[in-house]
Design a protein around this motif. Structure first.
Motif, PDB file in Angstrom:
ATOM      1  N   THR A 245       2.510   0.789  -2.074  1.00 54.85           N
ATOM      2  CA  THR A 245       2.042   1.907  -1.660  1.00 54.85           C
ATOM      3  C   THR A 245       1.547   1.611  -0.112  1.00 54.85           C
ATOM      4  O   THR A 245       1.244   3.109   0.461  1.00 54.85           O
ATOM      5  CB  THR A 245       0.527   2.123  -2.398  1.00 54.85           C
ATOM      6  OG1 THR A 245      -0.205   0.927  -2.452  1.00 54.85           O
ATOM      7  CG2 THR A 245       0.665   2.474  -4.029  1.00 54.85           C
ATOM      8  N   ASN A 246       1.721   0.864   0.362  1.00 53.21           N
ATOM      9  CA  ASN A 246       1.373   0.507   1.752  1.00 53.21           C
ATOM     10  C   ASN A 246       2.794   0.749   2.718  1.00 53.21           C
ATOM     11  O   ASN A 246       2.847   0.544   3.829  1.00 53.21           O
ATOM     12  CB  ASN A 246       0.894  -0.837   1.949  1.00 53.21           C
ATOM     13  CG  ASN A 246      -0.522  -1.025   1.279  1.00 53.21           C
ATOM     14  OD1 ASN A 246      -1.363  -0.200   1.401  1.00 53.21           O
ATOM     15  ND2 ASN A 246      -0.753  -2.104   0.688  1.00 53.21           N
ATOM     16  N   THR A 247       3.730   1.224   1.841  1.00 48.31           N
ATOM     17  CA  THR A 247       5.058   1.258   2.743  1.00 48.31           C
ATOM     18  C   THR A 247       4.964   2.458   3.774  1.00 48.31           C
ATOM     19  O   THR A 247       4.532   3.563   3.497  1.00 48.31           O
ATOM     20  CB  THR A 247       6.110   1.484   1.849  1.00 48.31           C
ATOM     21  OG1 THR A 247       6.199   0.463   1.005  1.00 48.31           O
ATOM     22  CG2 THR A 247       7.589   1.695   2.441  1.00 48.31           C
ATOM     23  N   LYS A 248       5.283   2.130   4.812  1.00 47.63           N
ATOM     24  CA  LYS A 248       5.802   3.047   6.167  1.00 47.63           C
ATOM     25  C   LYS A 248       7.013   3.150   6.615  1.00 47.63           C
ATOM     26  O   LYS A 248       7.760   1.995   6.260  1.00 47.63           O
ATOM     27  CB  LYS A 248       4.737   2.655   7.271  1.00 47.63           C
ATOM     28  CG  LYS A 248       3.343   3.066   6.898  1.00 47.63           C
ATOM     29  CD  LYS A 248       2.431   2.665   8.094  1.00 47.63           C
ATOM     30  CE  LYS A 248       0.841   3.048   8.085  1.00 47.63           C
ATOM     31  NZ  LYS A 248       0.071   2.965   8.893  1.00 47.63           N
TER      32      LYS A 248
ATOM     33  N   ARG B  52       3.926   7.405   7.120  1.00 47.85           N
ATOM     34  CA  ARG B  52       4.185   7.062   5.569  1.00 47.85           C
ATOM     35  C   ARG B  52       5.679   8.331   5.206  1.00 47.85           C
ATOM     36  O   ARG B  52       6.291   7.834   4.334  1.00 47.85           O
ATOM     37  CB  ARG B  52       3.139   7.524   4.679  1.00 47.85           C
ATOM     38  CG  ARG B  52       1.913   6.735   5.055  1.00 47.85           C
ATOM     39  CD  ARG B  52       0.943   6.784   4.275  1.00 47.85           C
ATOM     40  NE  ARG B  52      -0.238   6.033   4.267  1.00 47.85           N
ATOM     41  CZ  ARG B  52      -0.186   4.621   3.784  1.00 47.85           C
ATOM     42  NH1 ARG B  52       0.797   4.071   2.945  1.00 47.85           N
ATOM     43  NH2 ARG B  52      -1.359   3.798   3.935  1.00 47.85           N
TER      44      ARG B  52
ATOM     45  N   GLY C 206       6.220  -2.800   5.078  1.00 46.91           N
ATOM     46  CA  GLY C 206       5.406  -3.118   3.930  1.00 46.91           C
ATOM     47  C   GLY C 206       6.038  -2.803   2.566  1.00 46.91           C
ATOM     48  O   GLY C 206       7.184  -2.761   2.503  1.00 46.91           O
TER      49      GLY C 206
END
Length: 558
Positions: free
Chosen positions: A510-513, A535, A507
């Protein structure tokens, strides 16, 4: 079938001796031919249920959208339906100024007059006259001599020329076909062609179209190319003649015949989309054009939405497209084979948009045809690690290390072998979750606290305190090490060694994992992978360690 087919079938030889003057084998196709679509004439007459007027209009407009500038629209002297359709195109202003319609007629006075009446008033129009010249037709169908057959061509051409002058509002063009040219003696074909040329008196500004069709494929494509080159070399007034070819597909080599004939001097190709036509069909113009495209030649036809073209043709003709049809079939960009999938996956990963296309097994970029990459790799019992990992990467952003690909693909292989069917990306991911991401027994991470820079997982001294569940009982463990993972393993008190570690983000913004892959060796056992996603990258790495340990525990206790 006969044990000695030579007793019934004899090979076709157009030359009395070997043709040694050929030059076409050393040539390359460097530009597109003049295209003529005969979908609305030859294609339509081959249908079980001929197209309605509405469907003909729809297909005509699609052909224009693709970029055809010459379209054969009917045989107006053969039926009132065809006559009315031609008139509708003209009178209802369906024909763009840069598009020329063509109509076919036999060489009979009444049919020629009716044909010209149908086209009169069009801005430009091609009258295409034909008569069969091959010996089998002369002997069996017409019972005529060479001179009598040639006279049919002479009379027809003479009348066409006279009638053209009576309708000056239309810019007329003339096409003459030596029908069954592919089976006609070359000396006779040349005699008829040169006679027609002498009568019509074409000029470089008003060229005659000489069609030399493979009405019935009689031999291999190279023989047809030899025939075309011989005519190209020996024709009178060649600079005023457009050599056109109309290959049929009786032997399944129409595309090759068209390509070789272009190398041999042909200027123009007639055919249909998807090879529609009588018997085994005409040459497939879509495939032929995209063959040129893959060689860096602009075909001057636009198939950037190939699915729309296919849908339109299928709707209008009620003929389905084979799933393996070149370029347009549902499965032509789909690989099930493991070795194919692996090569495609690697090629797609390295391919850059501004570089020469070089993806194994894909001669053309599906995106150029408006096709997505969604179906490039699909997984069944023939698939391998490349296909499985490609689906996870494309749909879920998971980029599995090579050895994990091998390990996980075995799980999918067991399923496909058992069920005998294809598995979807969702099904693959569900299995991956079950095998790796949902491994929370006997060890489960509840929380952790770490002393050290959380952005530097390894290469520094760490102290860790973690709260875990072990077989549903909570435990607080502490450990130290020169990295977060080594400190965590020390806290667990398990004799495990990290053999490999990989990580990447999934991602954006802010949606990064973080996805972490850990290959562990526990004691003297073989290595195994664990996977964690979170996260927080440290948490993801700890989940990966526990995933590997839990998987080892279950394998030891199964």
């Amino acid at each position: 079938m006969l044990a000695k087919p030579a007793n019934k079938y004899v090979p076709f030889h157009p030359f009395t001796k070997d043709y040694s003057k050929r030059t076409w084998p050393s040539k390359y196709i460097k530009h597109a031919p003049i295209w003529l679509s005969t979908d609305l004439r030859d294609g339509n007459q081959a249908l079980i249920e001929p197209m309605s007027v509405e469907k003909k209009i729809s297909l005509f407009e699609q052909l224009i959208k693709i970029g055809f500038k010459e379209i054969e629209v009917g045989f107006p002297s053969a039926s009132q339906t065809d006559f009315n359709f031609v008139r509708k195109l003209i009178e209802d202003d369906y024909i763009p100024d840069d598009v020329t319609i063509s109509v076919l007629t036999q060489s009979r006075e009444d049919l020629i007059r009716r044909t010209i009446e149908a086209v009169a008033g069009a801005k430009t129009g091609i009258v295409h006259l034909y008569n069969a010249c091959a010996p089998s037709f002369r002997k069996i169908v017409f019972n005529m001599s060479r001179d009598e057959v040639k006279k049919i061509a002479v009379n027809g051409t003479t009348l066409v020329k006279e009638l053209f002058a009576q309708y000056p509002q239309t810019k007329w063009r003339y096409e003459y076909s030596i029908e069954v040219f592919s089976s006609t003696e070359l000396d006779f074909a040349l005699d008829v062609a040169n006679t027609v040329i002498d009568i019509y008196q074409p000029t470089p500004e008003d060229k005659l179209i000489l069609n030399l069709p493979a009405t019935i494929e009689s031999s291999t494509p190279n023989v047809y190319a030899d025939q075309i080159e011989w005519m190209h070399t020996n024709l009178n007034n060649r600079e005023s003649v457009i050599i056109s070819v109309h290959p049929h597909n009786d032997r399944g080599t129409a595309i090759a015949a068209a390509e070789l004939s272009m190398m041999a001097g042909a200027d123009r190709v007639e055919g249909c989309l998807f090879g529609q036509g009588e018997r085994t069909g005409n040459v497939d113009l879509l495939t032929l054009a995209l063959n040129l495209y893959t060689q860096g030649v602009n075909p001057q036809l636009d198939f950037s939405d190939i699915d729309e073209v296919r849908r339109c043709v299928e709707h209008c003709t009620q003929m389905s497209t084979h799933p393996r049809h070149p370029y347009a079939g549902d499965l032509v960009f789909t690989a099930f084979s493991g070795s194919h999938q692996d090569a495609i996956k690697k090629g797609m990963a390295k391919q850059k948009s501004d570089e020469v296309w070089e993806v194994p097994y894909l001669p053309i970029d599906p995106a150029d045809l408006g096709r997505s990459y969604d179906a490039v790799i699909r997984v069944n019992s023939q698939s391998g690690k490349g296909g499985v990992s490609y689906l996870l990467e494309r749909e879920y952003g998971l980029m599995l290390p090579r050895r994990l690909q091998i390990e996980f693909s075995r799980s999918i292989q067991r399923i496909t072998d058992r069920t005998g069917r294809e598995v979807t990306a969702e099904e693959v991911y569900n299995v991956f979750q079950e095998d790796f991401l949902n491994q929370n027994d006997p060890w489960k991470l509840i929380r952790h606290r770490i002393d050290g820079d959380p952005n530097e997982i390894e290469e520094k001294h760490f102290k860790i305190e973690a709260e875990l569940e072990f077989k549903n009982e909570k435990r607080l463990v502490k450990g130290e090490g020169n990295g977060a993972i080594s400190a965590f393993i020390a806290a667990l008190g398990i004799p495990a060694r990290v053999m490999n570690y990989h990580e990447h983000s999934i991602g954006a913004n802010t949606n990064t994992k973080a996805a972490c892959y850990v290959e562990l060796r526990i004691g003297a056992s073989g290595t195994g992978f664990g996977v964690g996603i979170d996260r927080d990258i440290v948490t993801a790495s700890f989940r990966a360690v526990l995933s590997a340990i839990n998987r080892h525990y279950h394998s030891e206790n199964d």
